[in-house]
Scaffold this motif. Structure first.
Motif, PDB file in Angstrom:
ATOM      1  N   GLY A 273       0.819  -1.204   0.000  1.00 12.37           N
ATOM      2  CA  GLY A 273       0.000   0.000   0.000  1.00 12.37           C
ATOM      3  C   GLY A 273       0.853   1.255   0.000  1.00 12.37           C
ATOM      4  N   TYR A 274       0.195   2.382   0.188  1.00 15.33           N
ATOM      5  CA  TYR A 274       0.908   3.673   0.200  1.00 15.33           C
ATOM      6  C   TYR A 274       0.229   4.589   1.218  1.00 15.33           C
ATOM      7  N   ASN A 275       1.028   5.254   2.010  1.00 12.92           N
ATOM      8  CA  ASN A 275       0.668   6.248   3.044  1.00 12.92           C
ATOM      9  C   ASN A 275       0.946   5.738   4.448  1.00 12.92           C
ATOM     10  N   ASN A 276       1.061   4.393   4.641  1.00 10.87           N
ATOM     11  CA  ASN A 276       1.272   3.832   5.970  1.00 10.87           C
ATOM     12  C   ASN A 276       0.267   4.406   6.966  1.00 10.87           C
ATOM     13  N   SER A 277      -1.009   4.378   6.556  1.00 10.88           N
ATOM     14  CA  SER A 277      -2.082   4.920   7.382  1.00 10.88           C
ATOM     15  C   SER A 277      -2.511   3.890   8.429  1.00 10.88           C
ATOM     16  N   MET A 278      -3.469   4.283   9.260  1.00  9.19           N
ATOM     17  CA  MET A 278      -4.017   3.382  10.275  1.00  9.19           C
ATOM     18  C   MET A 278      -4.593   2.116   9.642  1.00  9.19           C
ATOM     19  N   LEU A 279      -5.079   2.230   8.410  1.00 13.17           N
ATOM     20  CA  LEU A 279      -5.649   1.078   7.720  1.00 13.17           C
ATOM     21  C   LEU A 279      -4.649  -0.063   7.585  1.00 13.17           C
ATOM     22  N   SER A 280      -3.375   0.287   7.485  1.00 12.15           N
ATOM     23  CA  SER A 280      -2.359  -0.731   7.223  1.00 12.15           C
ATOM     24  C   SER A 280      -2.180  -1.705   8.386  1.00 12.15           C
ATOM     25  N   ILE A 281      -2.613  -1.327   9.593  1.00 14.19           N
ATOM     26  CA  ILE A 281      -2.507  -2.235  10.741  1.00 14.19           C
ATOM     27  C   ILE A 281      -3.880  -2.676  11.248  1.00 14.19           C
ATOM     28  N   CYS A 282      -4.935  -2.273  10.545  1.00 21.53           N
ATOM     29  CA  CYS A 282      -6.302  -2.663  10.936  1.00 21.53           C
ATOM     30  C   CYS A 282      -6.791  -3.869  10.149  1.00 21.53           C
ATOM     31  N   CYS A 283      -5.921  -4.442   9.334  1.00 19.53           N
ATOM     32  CA  CYS A 283      -6.317  -5.584   8.508  1.00 19.53           C
ATOM     33  C   CYS A 283      -5.496  -6.810   8.924  1.00 19.53           C
ATOM     34  N   ASP A 284      -5.937  -7.946   8.452  1.00 19.65           N
ATOM     35  CA  ASP A 284      -5.233  -9.197   8.744  1.00 19.65           C
ATOM     36  C   ASP A 284      -5.099  -9.999   7.445  1.00 19.65           C
ATOM     37  N   PRO A 285      -3.866 -10.223   6.986  1.00 20.45           N
ATOM     38  CA  PRO A 285      -2.590  -9.811   7.586  1.00 20.45           C
ATOM     39  C   PRO A 285      -2.363  -8.304   7.463  1.00 20.45           C
ATOM     40  N   GLU A 286      -1.487  -7.795   8.338  1.00 18.63           N
ATOM     41  CA  GLU A 286      -1.172  -6.376   8.287  1.00 18.63           C
ATOM     42  C   GLU A 286      -0.425  -6.045   7.006  1.00 18.63           C
ATOM     43  N   LEU A 287      -0.614  -4.814   6.559  1.00 14.84           N
ATOM     44  CA  LEU A 287      -0.219  -4.404   5.213  1.00 14.84           C
ATOM     45  C   LEU A 287       1.168  -3.764   5.164  1.00 14.84           C
ATOM     46  N   THR A 288       2.016  -4.264   4.282  1.00 14.53           N
ATOM     47  CA  THR A 288       3.255  -3.556   3.950  1.00 14.53           C
ATOM     48  C   THR A 288       2.873  -2.271   3.228  1.00 14.53           C
ATOM     49  N   SER A 289       3.457  -1.161   3.645  1.00 11.73           N
ATOM     50  CA  SER A 289       3.026   0.116   3.073  1.00 11.73           C
ATOM     51  C   SER A 289       4.183   1.104   2.979  1.00 11.73           C
ATOM     52  N   ILE A 290       4.142   1.921   1.942  1.00 11.66           N
ATOM     53  CA  ILE A 290       5.128   2.992   1.771  1.00 11.66           C
ATOM     54  C   ILE A 290       4.754   4.142   2.706  1.00 11.66           C
ATOM     55  N   ASP A 291       5.692   4.550   3.523  1.00 10.49           N
ATOM     56  CA  ASP A 291       5.469   5.648   4.460  1.00 10.49           C
ATOM     57  C   ASP A 291       6.018   6.933   3.847  1.00 10.49           C
ATOM     58  N   ASN A 292       5.114   7.811   3.423  1.00 14.62           N
ATOM     59  CA  ASN A 292       5.565   9.073   2.811  1.00 14.62           C
ATOM     60  C   ASN A 292       5.845  10.156   3.845  1.00 14.62           C
ATOM     61  N   ARG A 293       5.943   9.781   5.101  1.00 19.57           N
ATOM     62  CA  ARG A 293       6.392  10.641   6.197  1.00 19.57           C
ATOM     63  C   ARG A 293       5.550  11.919   6.285  1.00 19.57           C
ATOM     64  N   LEU A 294       4.250  11.704   6.352  1.00 25.89           N
ATOM     65  CA  LEU A 294       3.310  12.820   6.323  1.00 25.89           C
ATOM     66  C   LEU A 294       3.494  13.779   7.495  1.00 25.89           C
ATOM     67  N   GLU A 295       3.678  13.236   8.698  1.00 24.14           N
ATOM     68  CA  GLU A 295       3.833  14.113   9.861  1.00 24.14           C
ATOM     69  C   GLU A 295       5.048  15.018   9.700  1.00 24.14           C
ATOM     70  N   TYR A 296       6.167  14.442   9.263  1.00 29.50           N
ATOM     71  CA  TYR A 296       7.373  15.246   9.048  1.00 29.50           C
ATOM     72  C   TYR A 296       7.131  16.301   7.973  1.00 29.50           C
ATOM     73  N   LEU A 297       6.443  15.909   6.906  1.00 26.76           N
ATOM     74  CA  LEU A 297       6.168  16.825   5.807  1.00 26.76           C
ATOM     75  C   LEU A 297       5.309  17.998   6.281  1.00 26.76           C
TER      76      LEU A 297
END
Length: 334
Positions: A273-297
């Motif tokens: 996935g992309y964004n490494n949002s809360m959704l990525s850990i709310c599923c089973d199996p948990e989702l590998t995701s690109i973290d675009n570092r939104l908070e830092y941005l």
């Protein structure tokens, strides 16, 4: 109780009361304390709008986004609002939707409120038809305009974004090197960000000298269930073994598809996935995701705005590199 009443009770001119409100140094300490004492006694609260016009600042930043219910946009709003508040700035939020006329209407409304700057959240504000960006140039002639996750060149326009092309290229390359032979790129629209992500996917295929077909590029703006059904149809014609999605919600649709199709994750199907949002850990199996570092941005964007509003210079483009958070939807050698 107004400024005239305060001046009468304190025995000073209206101009003197105004100078006290604006922290003007051309008032004696004795007079300042007398005026403040009257204000306290009368519980006087100066009109913020009028005071802002006098000081030539409303200490307010206008935020525009298409849809605050979107997890990515909602998180960006939260980070920006917190950052601005830490610098004693308020926020005014407008959710514009995706229609051009509504975007322009909301922007004009915020300008009429005399905001000190504008932040446009999301690449959907940047149009390929340059004529449709004219309203942004007009706004930038009045206040600084900052675009989060988009790029537009112009006087008094600033952009903060993740290198989406490189981020997707890295993820796609890792999928291919982990053994995936027929990856799919799933995205929502040919927006600025969507186009850059698609370029990254194609770049990886080229670098790895992989044969590919146009059927491996799939656009869908539908719901999770819509994506699930779409992939079921595609898989009958093209048995893909990986999905790289432009956001986590699309990736969840791919996860639903795999469950319905009886595919093992990640052995039969890898998903990123992309964004490494809360959704990525709310599923089973948990989702590998690109973290675009939104908070830092967002924090970087707030710092940039503060520099501008304090008369300092700032770069017209800030680009950050993404990380990949590996979870359970990709192979061990990903």
């Amino acid at each position: 109780m107004n400024i005239y009443d305060i001046s009468q009770k304190a025995g000073v001119s209206i101009a003197t009361v105004s100078r006290v409100l604006n922290n003007n140094k051309n008032v004696s300490e004795k007079t300042r304390l007398k005026v403040l004492a009257v204000m306290k006694e009368e519980d006087y609260q100066p009109n913020a709008f009028a005071r802002g016009l006098t000081l030539n600042t409303m200490k307010t930043v206008g935020l525009l986004c298409a849809d605050s219910s979107d997890p990515y946009l909602g998180s960006a709003i939260s980070y920006l609002e917190q950052g601005l508040r830490a610098h004693s700035y308020d926020s005014l939020l407008c959710c514009t939707g995706y229609e051009q006329s509504q975007k322009e209407k909301c922007l004009d409304m915020l300008l009429s409120r005399h905001v000190d700057a504008l932040v446009l959240i999301g690449s959907n504000f940047i149009e390929r038809n340059t004529g449709k960006n004219e309203y942004l140039y007009r706004a930038a002639s009045q206040v600084p305009v900052l675009i989060l996750n988009g790029l537009l060149k112009g006087e008094n326009i600033y952009s903060s974004l993740c290198d989406d092309t490189e981020a997707v290229c890295n993820a796609a390359t890792r999928l291919l090197k982990s053994g995936c032979k027929t990856p799919l790129f799933l995205y929502r629209a040919d927006s600025f960000s969507g186009t850059k992500k698609k370029e990254g996917f194609l770049k990886a295929l080229e670098l790895e000298e992989m044969d590919w077909s146009k059927d491996q590029i799939v656009m869908s703006s539908g719901s999770i269930r819509d994506v699930q059904s779409l992939l079921l149809d595609i898989h009958k014609k093209l048995p893909f073994d990986a999905v790289l999605a432009s956001d986590d919600e699309l990736a969840i649709g791919a996860l639903k598809f795999a469950k319905t199709a009886g595919l093992s994750i990640p052995d039969d199907l890898s998903i990123v996935g992309y964004n490494n949002s809360m959704l990525s850990i709310c599923c089973d199996p948990e989702l590998t995701s690109i973290d675009n570092r939104l908070e830092y941005l967002c924090n970087t964007s707030v710092s940039l705005l503060m520099n501008l509003l304090n008369g300092k210079t700032a770069p017209d483009k800030t680009v950050v590199s993404a990380d990949i958070v590996i979870r359970d939807t990709t192979r061990k050698d990903f």
